[in-house]
Design a protein around this motif. Structure first.
Motif, PDB file in Angstrom:
ATOM      1  N   GLN A   3       0.834  -1.205   0.000  1.00  0.00           N
ATOM      2  CA  GLN A   3       0.000   0.000   0.000  1.00  0.00           C
ATOM      3  C   GLN A   3       0.869   1.257   0.000  1.00  0.00           C
ATOM      4  O   GLN A   3       0.620   2.197  -0.741  1.00  0.00           O
ATOM      5  CB  GLN A   3      -0.915  -0.017   1.235  1.00  0.00           C
ATOM      6  N   LYS A   4       1.906   1.265   0.833  1.00  0.00           N
ATOM      7  CA  LYS A   4       2.810   2.429   0.881  1.00  0.00           C
ATOM      8  C   LYS A   4       3.539   2.594  -0.452  1.00  0.00           C
ATOM      9  O   LYS A   4       3.760   3.718  -0.900  1.00  0.00           O
ATOM     10  CB  LYS A   4       3.816   2.276   2.016  1.00  0.00           C
ATOM     11  N   LEU A   5       3.949   1.466  -1.082  1.00  0.00           N
ATOM     12  CA  LEU A   5       4.619   1.531  -2.391  1.00  0.00           C
ATOM     13  C   LEU A   5       3.708   2.181  -3.427  1.00  0.00           C
ATOM     14  O   LEU A   5       4.152   2.999  -4.236  1.00  0.00           O
ATOM     15  CB  LEU A   5       5.047   0.139  -2.857  1.00  0.00           C
ATOM     16  N   ALA A  10       6.111   4.234  -6.144  1.00  0.00           N
ATOM     17  CA  ALA A  10       7.445   3.653  -6.340  1.00  0.00           C
ATOM     18  C   ALA A  10       7.438   2.796  -7.607  1.00  0.00           C
ATOM     19  O   ALA A  10       6.460   2.116  -7.908  1.00  0.00           O
ATOM     20  CB  ALA A  10       7.817   2.806  -5.133  1.00  0.00           C
ATOM     21  N   ARG A  11       8.538   2.818  -8.317  1.00  0.00           N
ATOM     22  CA  ARG A  11       8.677   1.984  -9.521  1.00  0.00           C
ATOM     23  C   ARG A  11       8.871   0.532  -9.110  1.00  0.00           C
ATOM     24  O   ARG A  11       9.527   0.246  -8.116  1.00  0.00           O
ATOM     25  CB  ARG A  11       9.874   2.440 -10.350  1.00  0.00           C
ATOM     26  N   PRO A  17      14.628   5.182  -5.541  1.00  0.00           N
ATOM     27  CA  PRO A  17      14.986   5.584  -4.178  1.00  0.00           C
ATOM     28  C   PRO A  17      13.803   5.453  -3.201  1.00  0.00           C
ATOM     29  O   PRO A  17      14.003   5.139  -2.019  1.00  0.00           O
ATOM     30  CB  PRO A  17      15.415   7.038  -4.299  1.00  0.00           C
ATOM     31  N   ILE A  18      12.576   5.644  -3.696  1.00  0.00           N
ATOM     32  CA  ILE A  18      11.398   5.520  -2.828  1.00  0.00           C
ATOM     33  C   ILE A  18      11.255   4.069  -2.379  1.00  0.00           C
ATOM     34  O   ILE A  18      11.068   3.786  -1.176  1.00  0.00           O
ATOM     35  CB  ILE A  18      10.129   6.004  -3.570  1.00  0.00           C
ATOM     36  N   ARG A  19      11.340   3.143  -3.322  1.00  0.00           N
ATOM     37  CA  ARG A  19      11.232   1.719  -2.990  1.00  0.00           C
ATOM     38  C   ARG A  19      12.367   1.308  -2.056  1.00  0.00           C
ATOM     39  O   ARG A  19      12.157   0.569  -1.075  1.00  0.00           O
ATOM     40  CB  ARG A  19      11.260   0.887  -4.278  1.00  0.00           C
TER      41      ARG A  19
END
Length: 154
Positions: A3-5, A10-11, A17-19
């Motif tokens: 859910q946060k991804l 995020a890719r 960088p987010i992932r």
């Protein structure tokens, strides 16, 4: 985590960088929970996490240095290429000058040969005239000598 991804967009593949941040937070939470149950396992997971971070940092450094190396090589190749192009231009100019010089020298050789041929023909003609003159003179002297020798004696 999923859910946060999705929330942070995020890719799913490649470097993101987010992932990476979300997975690091998740792994830290797992380490915290495992450490509560078993301290040894928690310490082991901490060491694994630190080792992975050091490995990733080493790969990033290696990647950056290889990019810098590639750029230096590309710049050197470009500089070498421009130097070689300048040298080619210089050598072509030199070649043209030498070809002009060869043409001039061939022309001079032809002129010298022609002049020598004409001079030789003139000398042969003079020699022939001189030989003819000497033959005529010789004939006259023979005739004079014969006439003197055949003259009646008194």
């Amino acid at each position: 985590l999923d859910q946060k991804l999705q929330q942070r967009q995020a890719r799913e593949t490649g470097i993101c960088p987010i992932r990476e941040e979300l997975y690091a937070q998740c792994f830290d939470e797992l380490i915290r929970q495992v450490t509560i149950n078993c301290a040894e396992r928690g310490l082991l997971l901490l060491r694994v996490r630190d080792e992975i971070r050091m490995t990733i940092a080493a790969y990033q450094t290696l990647y950056e240095s290889s990019i810098a190396f590639g750029m230096r090589k590309a710049l050197m190749a470009e500089q070498r290429k421009s130097e070689l192009e300048a040298r080619i231009k210089h050598l072509r100019g030199e070649k043209m000058q030498l070809e002009e010089q060869v043409t001039e020298l061939e022309t001079k050789c032809t002129e010298i040969e022609q002049t020598a041929k004409e001079r030789k023909e003139e000398e042969e003609a003079k020699h022939k005239e001189e030989v003819e003159f000497l033959k005529e003179t010789n004939e006259q002297l023979k005739k004079n000598l014969e006439s003197l020798l055949s003259a009646p004696k008194k």
